[in-house]
Design a protein around this motif. Structure first.
Motif, PDB file in Angstrom:
ATOM      1  N   HIS A  90      50.019 -13.888  18.967  1.00 43.37           N
ATOM      2  CA  HIS A  90      49.886 -13.016  20.143  1.00 43.37           C
ATOM      3  C   HIS A  90      49.052 -11.769  19.862  1.00 43.37           C
ATOM      4  CE1 HIS A  90      52.739 -15.184  22.758  1.00 43.37           C
ATOM      5  NE2 HIS A  90      53.414 -15.430  21.645  1.00 43.37           N
ATOM      6  N   ARG A  91      48.413 -11.754  18.698  1.00 41.73           N
ATOM      7  CA  ARG A  91      47.544 -10.632  18.323  1.00 41.73           C
ATOM      8  C   ARG A  91      48.265  -9.294  18.431  1.00 41.73           C
ATOM      9  NH1 ARG A  91      41.988 -12.542  21.490  1.00 41.73           N
ATOM     10  NH2 ARG A  91      41.761 -14.554  20.408  1.00 41.73           N
ATOM     11  N   LEU A  92      49.455  -9.266  17.853  1.00 38.96           N
ATOM     12  CA  LEU A  92      50.263  -8.051  17.904  1.00 38.96           C
ATOM     13  C   LEU A  92      50.162  -7.239  16.623  1.00 38.96           C
ATOM     14  CD1 LEU A  92      53.526  -9.558  19.471  1.00 38.96           C
ATOM     15  CD2 LEU A  92      51.725  -8.287  20.648  1.00 38.96           C
ATOM     16  N   GLY A  93      49.251  -7.630  15.743  1.00 40.55           N
ATOM     17  CA  GLY A  93      49.147  -6.980  14.442  1.00 40.55           C
ATOM     18  C   GLY A  93      48.972  -5.478  14.534  1.00 40.55           C
ATOM     19  N   GLU A  94      48.008  -5.015  15.342  1.00 39.65           N
ATOM     20  CA  GLU A  94      47.753  -3.576  15.443  1.00 39.65           C
ATOM     21  C   GLU A  94      48.963  -2.835  15.994  1.00 39.65           C
ATOM     22  OE1 GLU A  94      44.232  -2.715  17.574  1.00 39.65           O
ATOM     23  OE2 GLU A  94      42.887  -3.793  16.207  1.00 39.65           O
ATOM     24  N   ARG A  95      49.637  -3.461  16.970  1.00 44.26           N
ATOM     25  CA  ARG A  95      50.805  -2.807  17.562  1.00 44.26           C
ATOM     26  C   ARG A  95      51.941  -2.691  16.545  1.00 44.26           C
ATOM     27  NH1 ARG A  95      53.031  -5.459  22.951  1.00 44.26           N
ATOM     28  NH2 ARG A  95      50.803  -5.240  23.426  1.00 44.26           N
ATOM     29  N   ARG A  96      52.156  -3.766  15.751  1.00 46.99           N
ATOM     30  CA  ARG A  96      53.211  -3.720  14.753  1.00 46.99           C
ATOM     31  C   ARG A  96      52.887  -2.725  13.645  1.00 46.99           C
ATOM     32  NH1 ARG A  96      57.831  -5.131  16.498  1.00 46.99           N
ATOM     33  NH2 ARG A  96      58.491  -5.192  14.311  1.00 46.99           N
ATOM     34  N   VAL A  97      51.617  -2.661  13.249  1.00 48.66           N
ATOM     35  CA  VAL A  97      51.207  -1.693  12.230  1.00 48.66           C
ATOM     36  C   VAL A  97      51.419  -0.270  12.745  1.00 48.66           C
ATOM     37  CG1 VAL A  97      49.237  -0.750  10.979  1.00 48.66           C
ATOM     38  CG2 VAL A  97      49.595  -3.217  11.050  1.00 48.66           C
ATOM     39  N   ALA A  98      51.057  -0.042  14.009  1.00 43.03           N
ATOM     40  CA  ALA A  98      51.236   1.292  14.595  1.00 43.03           C
ATOM     41  C   ALA A  98      52.719   1.667  14.641  1.00 43.03           C
ATOM     42  CB  ALA A  98      50.637   1.330  15.995  1.00 43.03           C
ATOM     43  N   LEU A  99      53.583   0.695  14.988  1.00 40.29           N
ATOM     44  CA  LEU A  99      55.018   0.961  15.013  1.00 40.29           C
ATOM     45  C   LEU A  99      55.536   1.299  13.616  1.00 40.29           C
ATOM     46  CD1 LEU A  99      57.803   0.944  16.406  1.00 40.29           C
ATOM     47  CD2 LEU A  99      57.911  -1.526  15.957  1.00 40.29           C
ATOM     48  N   SER A 100      55.090   0.526  12.617  1.00 37.77           N
ATOM     49  CA  SER A 100      55.517   0.797  11.239  1.00 37.77           C
ATOM     50  C   SER A 100      55.026   2.163  10.780  1.00 37.77           C
ATOM     51  CB  SER A 100      55.005  -0.303  10.304  1.00 37.77           C
ATOM     52  OG  SER A 100      55.563  -1.556  10.639  1.00 37.77           O
ATOM     53  N   ASP A 101      53.783   2.487  11.109  1.00 35.31           N
ATOM     54  CA  ASP A 101      53.240   3.799  10.717  1.00 35.31           C
ATOM     55  C   ASP A 101      54.043   4.936  11.339  1.00 35.31           C
ATOM     56  OD1 ASP A 101      51.298   2.616   9.208  1.00 35.31           O
ATOM     57  OD2 ASP A 101      49.692   2.813  10.698  1.00 35.31           O
ATOM     58  N   ARG A 102      54.414   4.762  12.607  1.00 30.54           N
ATOM     59  CA  ARG A 102      55.167   5.822  13.280  1.00 30.54           C
ATOM     60  C   ARG A 102      56.543   5.996  12.638  1.00 30.54           C
ATOM     61  NH1 ARG A 102      58.667   5.510  17.471  1.00 30.54           N
ATOM     62  NH2 ARG A 102      58.019   3.408  18.043  1.00 30.54           N
ATOM     63  N   ARG A 103      57.198   4.884  12.324  1.00 30.45           N
ATOM     64  CA  ARG A 103      58.529   4.986  11.723  1.00 30.45           C
ATOM     65  C   ARG A 103      58.460   5.527  10.294  1.00 30.45           C
ATOM     66  NH1 ARG A 103      61.756  -0.394  14.014  1.00 30.45           N
ATOM     67  NH2 ARG A 103      61.977   0.399  16.136  1.00 30.45           N
ATOM     68  N   VAL A 104      57.417   5.121   9.560  1.00 32.78           N
ATOM     69  CA  VAL A 104      57.241   5.671   8.211  1.00 32.78           C
ATOM     70  C   VAL A 104      56.993   7.177   8.288  1.00 32.78           C
ATOM     71  CG1 VAL A 104      55.703   5.713   6.215  1.00 32.78           C
ATOM     72  CG2 VAL A 104      56.477   3.528   7.128  1.00 32.78           C
ATOM     73  N   ALA A 105      56.197   7.609   9.271  1.00 32.56           N
ATOM     74  CA  ALA A 105      55.916   9.041   9.432  1.00 32.56           C
ATOM     75  C   ALA A 105      57.191   9.820   9.742  1.00 32.56           C
ATOM     76  CB  ALA A 105      54.883   9.244  10.535  1.00 32.56           C
ATOM     77  N   GLU A 106      58.032   9.270  10.622  1.00 39.26           N
ATOM     78  CA  GLU A 106      59.290   9.942  10.943  1.00 39.26           C
ATOM     79  C   GLU A 106      60.189  10.026   9.707  1.00 39.26           C
ATOM     80  OE1 GLU A 106      60.890   7.677  14.108  1.00 39.26           O
ATOM     81  OE2 GLU A 106      59.521   8.475  15.630  1.00 39.26           O
ATOM     82  N   TRP A 107      60.238   8.934   8.958  1.00 38.00           N
ATOM     83  CA  TRP A 107      61.073   8.912   7.760  1.00 38.00           C
ATOM     84  C   TRP A 107      60.580   9.944   6.728  1.00 38.00           C
ATOM     85  CZ3 TRP A 107      59.787   5.415   3.215  1.00 38.00           C
ATOM     86  CH2 TRP A 107      60.701   5.589   2.195  1.00 38.00           C
ATOM     87  N   THR A 108      59.254   9.985   6.515  1.00 39.20           N
ATOM     88  CA  THR A 108      58.720  10.924   5.524  1.00 39.20           C
ATOM     89  C   THR A 108      58.889  12.373   5.977  1.00 39.20           C
ATOM     90  OG1 THR A 108      56.510  10.619   6.476  1.00 39.20           O
ATOM     91  CG2 THR A 108      57.054   9.319   4.528  1.00 39.20           C
TER      92      THR A 108
END
Length: 593
Positions: free
Chosen positions: A236-254
């Motif tokens: 479903h070509r969701l790669g960019e969306r999943r990467v963006a979600l991971s980046d946002r959660r990593v940013a919140e965690w850091t």
């Protein structure tokens, strides 16, 4: 104090990433008291051994203070040899008992950690399947790995070291009060600084650490979901969306990581300032006391050495108490599973029969978004009911409600008049079993995998169960038969074989009511049809609710229930529904084209 601010969003926000609860302070304290009761003998032994070690360590300052006192009094002889001998003996005693303190502390920490791991594992295994399905794998995985790792250090080190630190500090303060009572008051000069700094820190630290842990859980959940659904993400070509979600959660965690680091960067200088204040006040105020004749030089020497020795236990207490702030969050997350019911309130009602009923059942995975809308269904004992319908119609959800995995939002699902939602999970499983598309092969022998269903089953019963699901052919061909190692590191079973093992467990469990959710979906149609014929003898006399897209299963059923948009739209036998020309008839025609 000015510095790094906590993340702008609600500190509790990351915790919403999971439906597993975090235990409250009362639950955590009760669990800690329970652990201490279990290990009270080891704890008392640790405190006793530590008291001896600390007492021996105070011999040196006491002897040195006595020598200074004698010299200041003009004594001609200070008995240096005797003093050195006593000091050597005290040093030897201290070395032996410090070794014992470390040994007993490590043993106590490992025993507590082992208890904690076992308690969490036993409780997790006993959780209702619906709870785990809703929570997802990310949060549970982070609790099993990250939280356990954080607690490992705390249990091995923090708990024993805190006990050591408190005993050490109490004995030193007592010795200081006995040796030079006026100097004991000098310690109070540093108390306001320490109290203000610690109150500032500990008012912010628990919430920050809790949010940091929840943020990590959100990161783990995102990564786990992305990996598990990798093909779907790619399709479903969701790669960019999943990467963006991971980046946002990593940013919140850091962000939370950075904030907790800043909190510690403020606390540690306060601790260092406290140490300097204690020692400095003893020397300065003690010097005034000596000039006034209120204390002797020997008392000042002994008191100054005791005050200097206080630096280590106070630092030990604060350092490991800070470690416990992190551990407390992990402990609350682990103990939180104790607050989850294991399958209902248990009103003491036993089923008075085998009839399964769903009465005006409504259920949704999200608040305000029901999947089932007022569904009613009666399943007579010994009958075969097929649930059919398009994907997303609510078939699997209804099956899980009938199996007691989920509890309805409204309405009731009963077995023999007893509500499944009010029965403990273990009691439900004795009557009703669910087998779905998901399966798991545990690491161990084939026999071990089968004995999970019934631990007292003999080899003859195991082979009979495998034969009932057409698995005895390939199982007997294995080099070691039932003793063949399977799972990770052993023989890799095919998906079809793994599903047959799951069905063999079902045969061994021997429940009177079965919910089969595409239980043969991983077999090819011909093999699935053959297996279903073999299972027919096993299922004889049992109540069976079968959820299937292969309509030959529905053809053989006593009653067919057609699910559409979360409702039962048709109910009847195969011939009746085909003759009616409704939704089932359309599905049947499509199946045979």
């Amino acid at each position: 104090m000015i510095g790094v601010a906590p993340p702008a969003h609600d500190p509790a926000a990351p915790e919403s990433a999971t439906t597993l609860p975090v235990a409250g302070p009362a639950t955590v304290r009760a669990y800690v008291r329970e652990l201490l009761r279990r290990h009270r003998r080891a704890f008392v032994l640790l405190v006793t051994v530590n008291a001896v070690a600390v007492t021996a360590s105070m011999t040196g300052p006491y002897l040195l203070g006595g020598m200074v006192e004698d010299l200041s009094a003009g004594a001609a002889e200070v008995h240096l040899g005797r003093t050195l001998s006593l000091f050597a003996v005290a040093l030897a005693v201290q070395a032996v008992f410090v070794h014992m303190v470390r040994l007993r502390g490590s043993v106590l920490g490992e025993e507590i950690l082992a208890d904690l791991r076992e308690d969490f594992l036993v409780r997790s295994v006993g959780l209702p399947p619906g709870v785990l399905e809703r929570a997802g794998t990310g949060d549970l995985l982070s609790r099993i790995t990250t939280d356990i790792d954080r607690l490992a250090n705390a249990m091995r080190e923090a708990v024993p070291q805190l006990a050591i630190g408190f005993v050490w500090a109490a004995l030193l303060l007592g010795a200081l009060a006995v040796t030079a009572p006026p100097l004991a008051l000098c310690v109070l000069v540093a108390v306001p600084v320490l109290v203000i700094g610690c109150r500032w820190y500990f008012r912010r630290a628990p919430g920050a650490y809790r949010s940091e842990a929840a943020g990590y859980a959100a990161v783990a959940a995102s990564l786990t979901e992305t990996v598990d659904a990798g093909r779907t993400v790619e399709a479903h070509r969701l790669g960019e969306r999943r990467v963006a979600l991971s980046d946002r959660r990593v940013a919140e965690w850091t962000q939370w990581e950075r904030y907790t680091l800043w909190l510690r960067s403020v606390l540690f200088p306060v601790i260092n300032a406290t140490h300097s204040l204690v020692f400095g006040s003893v020397l300065i105020i003690g010097g005034v006391f000596v000039l006034q004749g209120w204390v002797s030089v020997g008392q000042l020497t002994t008191g100054a050495l005791f005050a200097q020795m206080l630096v280590e236990p106070v630092g030990l207490i604060l350092r490991w108490y800070d470690e416990l702030q992190i551990a407390q969050v992990s402990l609350a997350r682990l103990v939180g599973v104790r607050e989850i019911g294991t399958g209902g309130a248990d009103d003491g009602t036993d089923p008075k029969g085998r009839e399964v009923r769903a009465d005006e059942v409504r259920f949704g995975y999200l608040a305000g978004n029901d999947v089932l809308h007022g569904v009613s269904l009666k399943v007579r004992p010994g009958s075969r009911v097929a649930l059919v319908g398009p994907s997303g119609a609510g078939k699997s959800t209804l099956g899980r409600l009938l199996a007691g995995v989920y509890a309805p939002r409204s309405g009731a699902v009963t077995l023999g008049g007893a509500e499944l939602a009010r029965m403990p999970a273990e009691r439900v499983r004795r009557h009703v079993a669910l087998v779905n598309q998901e399966h798991h092969v545990f690491v161990g022998s084939l026999r071990d995998n089968l004995l999970l269903a019934r631990t007292d089953a003999g080899d003859g019963e195991l082979w009979a169960a495998l034969g009932a699901v057409d698995a005895d052919g390939w199982a007997r061909a294995l080099a070691d038969g039932l003793d063949t190692a399977v799972g990770s590191g052993g023989l890799a079973l095919t998906p079809a074989q793994a599903q047959q093992v799951a069905l063999a467990r079902l045969v061994l469990a021997d429940p009177h009511t079965l919910v089969l959710d595409e239980a043969t979906s991983l077999l090819d149609p011909r093999a699935a049809r053959h297996l279903e014929r073999s299972l027919a003898t096993v299922l004889e006399g049992r109540t069976v609710v079968a959820i299937a897209h292969r309509l030959h299963t529905a053809h053989d059923a006593d009653v067919i229930a057609v699910a559409e948009d979360g409702r039962i739209s048709e109910l009847g036998s195969h011939d009746e529904l085909v003759a009616a020309g409704g939704a089932y008839a359309a599905l049947w025609r499509s199946w045979h084209r």
